[in-house]
Design an enzyme around this catalytic site. Structure first.
Site, short mmCIF file in Angstrom:
data_model
loop_
_atom_site.label_atom_id
_atom_site.label_comp_id
_atom_site.label_asym_id
_atom_site.label_seq_id
_atom_site.Cartn_x
_atom_site.Cartn_y
_atom_site.Cartn_z
N SER B 241 0.81 -1.35 0.05
CA SER B 241 0.01 0.07 0.01
C SER B 241 1.00 1.38 0.03
O SER B 241 1.87 1.43 -0.87
CB SER B 241 -1.04 0.05 1.10
OG SER B 241 -1.97 0.88 1.24
N ASP B 333 -8.92 -4.39 -6.32
CA ASP B 333 -8.64 -3.30 -5.38
C ASP B 333 -9.38 -2.11 -5.22
O ASP B 333 -9.38 -1.42 -6.17
CB ASP B 333 -6.93 -3.01 -5.54
CG ASP B 333 -6.23 -2.46 -4.43
OD1 ASP B 333 -6.73 -1.54 -3.58
OD2 ASP B 333 -5.01 -2.53 -4.21
N HIS B 368 -7.20 -5.60 -1.72
CA HIS B 368 -6.26 -4.78 -1.55
C HIS B 368 -5.07 -5.31 -0.68
O HIS B 368 -4.01 -5.08 -0.63
CB HIS B 368 -6.44 -3.20 -0.84
CG HIS B 368 -5.36 -2.36 -0.54
ND1 HIS B 368 -4.84 -1.57 -1.55
CD2 HIS B 368 -4.78 -1.91 0.38
CE1 HIS B 368 -4.01 -0.70 -0.98
NE2 HIS B 368 -3.91 -1.05 0.07
#
Lengths: 460, 434
Positions: B241, B333, B368
């Site tokens: 991330s 995501d 994600h």
């Protein structure tokens, strides 16, 4: 686990770092014979042990990868016991064309074991050179695992492991208890023992677990049995502080059996008695004569029916003492006990195994120097044949196996220090057996014992 | 329902103590033939919430259920799924909403109760007595792995060292915008032979975003590289991330950080980290209008970088990257537009001539949070937005089964990638001090 700051490392270990780099350079010289130049290639072997945390009777897979091809290496195991002694084993290997060594399929060319032996690094362990004599490896604190350091060294080494830096190291844990197993102290009336319960709500089949003449409260086998779903009670019966030998007679074992059978987590009347050595003799006696002890099955390891245990233990030991002259001592000053038992008054003293009403498994080593287990088993078979209950009897006899048939992958001890119960004299007792066949016996017997217990205790 | 079971079922879970990324064999024996049973897993988290999973099975003619080869006919997972009882776990009915399962103390194991119940149950497990129960442990650290607190020069982190004398390749391990010091991935990496340092760069009281800039990450990298057990010339950066954005920025611009390879999970090259984090977040605030909220009040963050800007000042110049780069992205995501970013990065690297360094893995149906294998999937969870300290529910995306597959497969590929470039590469040279 301990905590250092990076600063601590930087200040204390810079010299070690330099030394390590130099050692690695020297190793590279061994691995690839290059004349010393300013740059050298290096490989970084990867050692994997799976699972890293196993139960004592579980196998592991050891693999080394990223070695140069056809590289001589030594796989080494190191363990420090509860008594602080060091034990080790090692095997010599040559990596294949891919630079790999795989423990379960490659052959050890020498060391403390040879051939294709995936668990050789455990069962062939022995005290390191310079250790005290006559050691035996037994775990006392069973809620902490046995930690074994597995390393791979360059070349075929047979000594001096502590002076070499290994190419790679892994630490593996071997546990006597599965997660969730509970330990319960048993101190009821004068009965002393430890009950191990499997996880969950139960109830579970029960096992009364009896060790031999060494005495004490030995918990590890019961802990392992609980890890396999049995409520297993290790019983202390040889003179714990508040119990005299005169009082240890049939009623002691009957009370212990009842405590187990009546326990809320134990499935009533789904019990087995398991004994080793003197514990086997007691088992045979109880199951033949007791009106209280009526298990669904029995397992007797390295036992004999020639020892009369129906009176108190003190009378038994008195009898042994009187026949002490029959004890042999060999040139290494190791005591051979088996002839003493063979010399005991036979016809009157032997347990009438024709009275046994439950399945009985005998597990024996044919090189047992402590008990005449094989001869006893033959005689028992004859007696049961005559009495008509021969079909209850199953005998496992393992060649070149000694007296101490322990859980799998435990090291083998041909002779160890021992304290004779009736004189408190310290001797070296010869147990017998050769390491490799003894290791095989321990592995195979355990599987068969567990299967036998499940077969007879899992009926509704 | 009265279930008459005339046998004593045997449940075995092997190994009973496993690493988090190891598979387990779950077998039930001694059932009646063709008996309906439910396999159930139960775990109580550090936050005291209960998580569970279950699968409906029918024993074969021998009275055996083997999870690795038999099919679950329903439950929290179905089909032949050896590890379904782990990756399909979810909070039990009645739990607080928006939970995420994360272990903070990794020196103790995750403890899971596996049970087998009679019949096909979907609820009320705590009111029934199981036929058998087994307890299994899952560990993030292998025995012998050493945990070292790093508090040096303003840098805060935890270093995990494999057992043995070393030297080991080093991995700088960066999590995302959730902040804090998250250790479990580094613990696992150390269990695989990497000296891995989890870095805290967002959120602790004495570390303000205005003070975290490029030099913070460079200092951290150097602390790791200079460690006596770390191989200086075998280093990697691994980010998830926002940690990916940091990784890409460092790899492209830093004169200090020159790893042998990088791994970026669910990341993007948009919003380069070339100033302090405070300034980066201020820059992102301009696009806050693109952030959406769905009907369930879950925040969809991905559009904040869409469309991918063409202005190079808004993107890391990935054409400057000189080491192999692995991107691990999720097809669903909802937090970062990582798939679109990867496409743009590929174009930029093609133009710059370093495309051969790039490997992109895209997992359809994954969300994600691509975590280590067999961790449960969270389509959305509670989150505290940095800078505003607002509590929201963040939509991560993904469907459970493809997400579980992504976690298992990507972890294997990440380890293989790190081994390839940090262990097996023939490009290493040691300058002998002769």
């Amino acid at each position: 686990m301990y905590y250092f700051t990076a600063a601590f490392f930087n200040s204390k270990l810079r010299c070690v770092a330099n030394l390590t780099i130099l050692k690695q350079i020297n190793r590279v010289d061994n691995l690839i014979s290059l004349r010393s130049v300013s740059t050298q290639k290096r490989t970084c072997p990867l050692l994997s042990v799976q699972p890293v945390r196993g139960l004592l009777d579980e196998k592991f897979q050891i693999a080394v990868t990223n070695l140069p091809p056809n590289q001589k290496v030594t796989l080494h195991s190191l363990h420090q016991s509860d008594d602080k002694d060091f034990w080790e084993a090692f095997g010599h290997y040559v990596s294949d064309e891919h630079g790999s060594v795989t423990g379960f399929k490659d052959e050890s060319l020498g060391g403390t074991y040879d051939g294709t032996e995936p668990m050789g690094l455990l069962w062939s362990m022995r005290p390191i050179p310079g250790s005290r004599h006559g050691l035996r490896l037994r775990k006392r604190d069973i809620f902490r695992p046995m930690e074994v350091r597995i390393s791979v060294y360059n070349g075929h080494l047979s000594q001096g492991f502590s002076h070499q830096a290994p190419l790679a190291t892994s630490v593996t844990e071997r546990w006597y208890v599965a997660p969730g197993v509970k330990r319960v102290n048993i101190r009821e009336k004068e009965i002393r023992g430890t009950l191990f319960l499997p996880p969950g709500s139960g109830p579970y089949p029960g096992v009364l677990d009896l060790w031999g003449g060494g005495g004490g409260l030995v918990e590890y086998r019961s802990a392992l049995l609980a890890s396999h779903g049995f409520a297993s009670m290790a019983l202390e019966y040889l003179a714990p502080e508040d119990l005299s030998l005169e009082d240890t007679d049939a009623s002691y074992f009957e009370k212990a059996y009842q405590i187990l059978n009546n326990h809320p987590m134990v499935k009533k009347d789904h019990l087995a008695v398991l004994g080793l050595s003197l514990g086997s003799a007691i088992t045979l006696n109880m199951v033949s004569y007791s009106k209280v002890i009526k298990p669904q099955c029995c397992v007797c390891i390295s036992g004999s029916h020639l020892m009369p245990v129906e009176k108190s233990l003190s009378e038994l030991f008195e009898l042994m003492k009187n026949h002490e002259d029959k004890l042999c001592v060999n040139e290494d000053n190791q005591v051979i006990y088996r002839n003493l038992i063979l010399s005991l008054p036979c016809q009157s003293g032997k347990v009438d195994v024709g009275r046994i009403k439950c399945p009985l498994l005998l597990v024996n080593g044919d090189d047992d120097q402590n008990f005449p287990a094989v001869e006893s088993a033959e005689d028992m078979a004859m007696m049961m044949d005559k009495a008509g209950n021969r079909h209850l009897l199953e005998i496992l006899t393992y060649p070149d196996t000694g007296h101490l048939i322990e859980p799998p992958y435990s090291p083998h001890f041909r002779a160890t220090k021992y304290k004779l119960q009736w004189t408190k004299e310290r001797i070296v007792m010869l147990w017998g057996g050769q390491t490799k066949p003894h290791a095989y016996a321990q592995e195979d017997a355990w599987k068969k014992i567990l299967a036998f217990l499940w077969q007879h205790l899992s009926a509704p | 329902m009265l279930t008459e079971v005339g046998t004593c079922p045997l449940l075995s879970v092997q190994p009973s103590r496993a690493q988090v990324d190891e598979k387990v064999q779950i077998v039930v024996m001694n059932l009646l033939p063709n008996q309906k049973v439910t396999l159930h897993s139960l775990h109580q988290s550090e936050d005291k919430d209960f998580w569970e999973a279950f699968g409906h099975y029918i024993s074969d003619e021998y009275g055996t259920v083997t999870v690795a080869k038999d099919e679950s006919l329903g439950g929290t997972y179905e089909g032949t799924e050896q590890m379904g009882l782990l990756w399909s776990m979810r909070p039990i009915p009645g739990s607080r909403p928006g939970l995420r399962l994360r272990k903070m103390n990794i020196l103790t194991p995750i403890v899971i109760h596996i049970s087998v119940y009679g019949g096909h149950l979907s609820q009320g497990f705590s009111q029934q007595t199981p036929l058998a129960t087994s307890v299994t442990e899952r560990w993030y650290v292998a025995p012998g792995v050493q945990r070292v607190n790093i508090r040096e020069n303003g840098v805060r982190g935890t270093l995990f060292l494999p057992p043995g004398p070393g030297l080991y390749p080093g991995v700088l391990d960066l999590w995302g915008g959730g902040g804090g010091l998250v250790e479990y991935r580094s613990g696992l990496l150390a269990s695989h032979g990497f000296a891995s340092m989890a870095l805290e760069y967002l959120g602790p009281e004495d570390l303000r975003t205005a003070d975290v800039d490029v030099s913070y990450f460079e200092k951290a990298y150097q602390i790791l590289q200079n460690h006596p057990k770390v191989q200086r010339d075998r280093m990697a950066m691994l980010g998830l991330s926002f940690g990916s954005a940091v990784t890409l920025s460092m790899a492209a611009y830093s004169k200090v950080i020159k790893p042998q390879c990088c791994v970026c999970i669910s990341g993007s090259h948009v919003f380069p980290v070339d100033k302090s984090l405070f300034e980066v977040f201020e820059g992102m605030k301009k696009y806050i209008g693109r952030v959406q909220v769905n009907e369930e009040n879950q925040v969809i963050h991905r559009n904040i970088i869409l469309p991918i800007p063409s202005d190079p000042a808004l993107k890391v110049d990935v054409g400057r990257i000189k080491c192999p780069l692995l991107l691990v992205n999720a097809g669903d995501d909802q937090n970062w537009a990582s798939v679109e970013s990867a496409e743009d990065m590929e174009m930029m690297m093609e133009k710059a001539g370093n495309r051969d360094l790039l490997t992109v893995l895209t997992y359809p149906g994954a969300g994600h949070l691509i975590e280590p294998p067999y961790s449960p999937h969270f389509r959305a969870s509670n989150f505290i937005l940095q800078g505003v300290k607002e509590k929201i529910v963040m939509l991560w995306g993904g469907q459970t089964k493809p997400h579980a597959y992504a976690q298992e497969d990507s972890w294997e590929k990440i380890l293989a990638f790190l081994r390839k470039h940090l262990y097996f590469s023939s490009n290493f040279a040691v300058k002998a001090k002769l």
